[in-house]
Design a protein around this motif. Structure first.
Motif, PDB file in Angstrom:
ATOM      1  N   VAL A 118     -14.792 -17.771 -17.135  1.00  0.00           N
ATOM      2  CA  VAL A 118     -15.997 -17.161 -16.586  1.00  0.00           C
ATOM      3  C   VAL A 118     -16.603 -16.208 -17.604  1.00  0.00           C
ATOM      4  O   VAL A 118     -15.903 -15.392 -18.205  1.00  0.00           O
ATOM      5  N   ASP A 119     -17.912 -16.323 -17.817  1.00  0.00           N
ATOM      6  CA  ASP A 119     -18.620 -15.368 -18.661  1.00  0.00           C
ATOM      7  C   ASP A 119     -19.185 -14.287 -17.742  1.00  0.00           C
ATOM      8  O   ASP A 119     -20.200 -14.496 -17.072  1.00  0.00           O
ATOM      9  N   MET A 120     -18.510 -13.151 -17.681  1.00  0.00           N
ATOM     10  CA  MET A 120     -18.911 -12.108 -16.744  1.00  0.00           C
ATOM     11  C   MET A 120     -20.253 -11.469 -17.115  1.00  0.00           C
ATOM     12  O   MET A 120     -20.831 -10.734 -16.320  1.00  0.00           O
ATOM     13  N   ARG A 121     -20.773 -11.774 -18.273  1.00  0.00           N
ATOM     14  CA  ARG A 121     -22.094 -11.252 -18.646  1.00  0.00           C
ATOM     15  C   ARG A 121     -23.204 -12.092 -18.047  1.00  0.00           C
ATOM     16  O   ARG A 121     -24.370 -11.730 -18.105  1.00  0.00           O
ATOM     17  N   ASN A 122     -22.839 -13.243 -17.453  1.00  0.00           N
ATOM     18  CA  ASN A 122     -23.846 -14.183 -16.958  1.00  0.00           C
ATOM     19  C   ASN A 122     -23.571 -14.522 -15.499  1.00  0.00           C
ATOM     20  O   ASN A 122     -23.583 -15.675 -15.114  1.00  0.00           O
ATOM     21  N   GLN A 123     -23.309 -13.491 -14.682  1.00  0.00           N
ATOM     22  CA  GLN A 123     -22.945 -13.711 -13.296  1.00  0.00           C
ATOM     23  C   GLN A 123     -23.841 -12.931 -12.337  1.00  0.00           C
ATOM     24  O   GLN A 123     -23.438 -12.596 -11.234  1.00  0.00           O
ATOM     25  N   SER A 124     -25.077 -12.667 -12.739  1.00  0.00           N
ATOM     26  CA  SER A 124     -25.972 -11.869 -11.909  1.00  0.00           C
ATOM     27  C   SER A 124     -26.320 -12.568 -10.599  1.00  0.00           C
ATOM     28  O   SER A 124     -26.673 -11.911  -9.617  1.00  0.00           O
ATOM     29  N   MET A 125     -26.216 -13.911 -10.563  1.00  0.00           N
ATOM     30  CA  MET A 125     -26.572 -14.650  -9.353  1.00  0.00           C
ATOM     31  C   MET A 125     -25.349 -15.160  -8.608  1.00  0.00           C
ATOM     32  O   MET A 125     -25.455 -15.968  -7.701  1.00  0.00           O
ATOM     33  N   GLY A 126     -24.166 -14.722  -9.005  1.00  0.00           N
ATOM     34  CA  GLY A 126     -22.961 -15.172  -8.325  1.00  0.00           C
ATOM     35  C   GLY A 126     -21.962 -15.762  -9.301  1.00  0.00           C
ATOM     36  O   GLY A 126     -22.309 -16.164 -10.408  1.00  0.00           O
ATOM     37  N   LEU A 127     -20.710 -15.820  -8.871  1.00  0.00           N
ATOM     38  CA  LEU A 127     -19.643 -16.283  -9.752  1.00  0.00           C
ATOM     39  C   LEU A 127     -19.685 -17.797  -9.933  1.00  0.00           C
ATOM     40  O   LEU A 127     -19.588 -18.551  -8.980  1.00  0.00           O
ATOM     41  N   ILE A 128     -19.851 -18.217 -11.158  1.00  0.00           N
ATOM     42  CA  ILE A 128     -19.799 -19.635 -11.503  1.00  0.00           C
ATOM     43  C   ILE A 128     -18.557 -19.833 -12.354  1.00  0.00           C
ATOM     44  O   ILE A 128     -18.441 -19.260 -13.441  1.00  0.00           O
ATOM     45  N   ARG A 129     -17.617 -20.616 -11.855  1.00  0.00           N
ATOM     46  CA  ARG A 129     -16.376 -20.805 -12.593  1.00  0.00           C
ATOM     47  C   ARG A 129     -15.890 -22.235 -12.462  1.00  0.00           C
ATOM     48  O   ARG A 129     -16.352 -22.993 -11.611  1.00  0.00           O
ATOM     49  N   THR A 130     -14.947 -22.583 -13.314  1.00  0.00           N
ATOM     50  CA  THR A 130     -14.367 -23.916 -13.253  1.00  0.00           C
ATOM     51  C   THR A 130     -13.353 -23.987 -12.123  1.00  0.00           C
ATOM     52  O   THR A 130     -12.520 -23.099 -11.962  1.00  0.00           O
ATOM     53  N   VAL A 131     -13.452 -25.045 -11.342  1.00  0.00           N
ATOM     54  CA  VAL A 131     -12.531 -25.267 -10.230  1.00  0.00           C
ATOM     55  C   VAL A 131     -11.734 -26.534 -10.515  1.00  0.00           C
ATOM     56  O   VAL A 131     -12.301 -27.618 -10.673  1.00  0.00           O
ATOM     57  N   LEU A 132     -10.411 -26.371 -10.603  1.00  0.00           N
ATOM     58  CA  LEU A 132      -9.501 -27.497 -10.830  1.00  0.00           C
ATOM     59  C   LEU A 132      -8.479 -27.562  -9.701  1.00  0.00           C
ATOM     60  O   LEU A 132      -7.344 -27.957  -9.891  1.00  0.00           O
ATOM     61  N   LYS A 133      -8.914 -27.207  -8.527  1.00  0.00           N
ATOM     62  CA  LYS A 133      -8.031 -27.189  -7.372  1.00  0.00           C
ATOM     63  C   LYS A 133      -7.520 -28.599  -7.076  1.00  0.00           C
ATOM     64  O   LYS A 133      -8.289 -29.571  -7.061  1.00  0.00           O
ATOM     65  N   SER A 134      -6.213 -28.718  -6.881  1.00  0.00           N
ATOM     66  CA  SER A 134      -5.561 -29.995  -6.562  1.00  0.00           C
ATOM     67  C   SER A 134      -5.775 -31.061  -7.633  1.00  0.00           C
ATOM     68  O   SER A 134      -5.640 -32.258  -7.362  1.00  0.00           O
ATOM     69  N   ALA A 135      -6.106 -30.655  -8.841  1.00  0.00           N
ATOM     70  CA  ALA A 135      -6.314 -31.611  -9.939  1.00  0.00           C
ATOM     71  C   ALA A 135      -4.974 -32.033 -10.548  1.00  0.00           C
ATOM     72  O   ALA A 135      -3.995 -31.295 -10.512  1.00  0.00           O
TER      73      ALA A 135
END
Length: 264
Positions: A161-178
Motif C-alpha cells: 500500500v502506498d499510504m501517500r495515495n490513499q485520500s479516497m480510501g485504502l487500495i491494497r492487494t488482496v490475495l485471500k484464499s489464493a
C-alpha cells in the motif's frame, strides 16, 4: 429496487476504496454482454499490435475482450486500462510493462505469462490463474481473491500500500484464499497485503516485506523467511511448519498475535 452499476462507475469506485468496490460488485451483472463478450477478434488485436510503436502503443482502453484466446501474443507495453478480459486466455502471453489498471480479469488464464514491470492498479482478478507467471518488478494493487499463482514470481514486485495515495480510501492487494505455493517473492513488498487463508507452502519470502500484512489462517509450511520483515504483520491462526530461516527474519517480535500461531 436493486441498483446496478456500469463498468465506468464501478471503476471510479475502485479508485475510491477497494472494500467498497467489492461490495458494489454484488450489484454488477457479471453475465451481461459488457462483461462476457468481445468486440474484437484475435486477428483485429494482432492488427492493432502490428501498427503499434514505442511512442504509440496498442491501446485497448475500455474495450471488451472477454473470452478471447490471446495466448502467446506479445502485448508488451499495451494499454488495457478498464478493459474487460474476463475468462480471456492469455497463456504464455507477453505483457511486460503493460498497463492493466482498473482492468477486469475475472477467471482469466495467464498461465506462464510474462508481466514483468506491468501495472495492475485497482484491477479485478478474482480466481485468475497465473501459475508460472512472471510478475517480477510489477506494481500490483489488485483483488486476486482465490487466484492461483503456483510457482509464479513476484520477485522485486511492489504489492504494498502506498499510504501517500490513499485520500479516497485504502487500495491494497488482496490475495485471500489464493494458492501461492512455491511462489518466488524474494525482495517483494507485501506490506498491508491481505493474505488471509492463502497457501504459501514452500514459498520464498527472502528479504520480502510483510509489514502490516494480514496472514490470519494462512499456511506457511516450508516458507523461507530469511530477512523477511514481520513488523506489524498479523499471524493469528497462521500455520507454521518447518520454516526456513525464521530465526533470521526481521522484527518477528513485532508481529501481532504470535501467541496464536499454529506450530507443527
Amino acid at each position: 429496487m436493486k441498483r446496478t452499476f456500469g463498468v465506468a462507475a464501478l471503476g471510479l469506485a475502485l479508485l475510491a476504496a477497494t472494500a467498497q468496490a467489492q461490495e458494489m460488485m454484488r450489484d454488477v451483472d457479471l453475465s451481461s454482454p459488457d462483461m462476457v463478450s468481445a468486440e474484437l477478434t484475435r486477428a483485429e488485436v494482432e492488427t492493432a499490435l502490428a501498427a503499434a510503436t514505442a511512442a504509440a502503443p496498442a491501446d485497448f482502453t475500455n474495450r471488451r475482450l472477454s473470452g478471447l484466446d490471446l495466448s502467446g501474443l506479445d502485448l508488451s507495453g499495451a494499454i488495457f486500462r478498464a478493459a474487460r478480459l474476463n475468462k480471456t486466455k492469455l497463456t504464455g502471453a507477453k505483457l511486460d510493462l503493460a498497463v492493466l489498471d482498473q482492468a477486469w480479469l475475472l477467471e482469466a488464464d495467464l498461465t506462464g505469462a510474462s508481466l514483468k514491470g506491468a501495472n495492475l492498479f485497482a484491477s479485478q482478478m478474482l480466481r485468475a490463474r497465473l501459475d508460472g507467471a512472471d510478475l517480477s518488478q510489477a506494481r500490483v494493487a489488485a483483488d486476486l481473491t482465490g487466484a492461483s499463482l503456483v510457482g509464479a514470481s513476484i520477485a522485486g514486485a511492489n504489492l504494498g500500500v502506498d499510504m501517500r495515495n490513499q485520500s479516497m480510501g485504502l487500495i491494497r492487494t488482496v490475495l485471500k484464499s489464493a494458492n501461492l505455493e512455491r511462489l518466488n517473492a524474494r525482495g517483494a513488498d507485501l506490506s498491508r497485503v491481505d493474505l488471509e487463508f492463502a497457501s504459501l507452502k514452500n514459498a520464498d519470502l527472502t528479504n520480502a516485506s510483510l509489514k502490516g500484512a494480514q496472514l490470519g489462517g494462512s499456511d506457511l509450511t516450508g516458507v523461507t523467511f530469511i530477512g523477511t520483515d514481520f513488523d506489524g504483520a498479523d499471524l493469528a491462526s497462521a500455520k507454521v511448519s518447518a520454516p526456513i530461516g525464521l530465526d533470521q527474519a526481521k522484527n518477528f517480535d513485532r508481529a501481532k498475535n504470535r501467541d496464536r500461531l499454529i506450530r507443527e
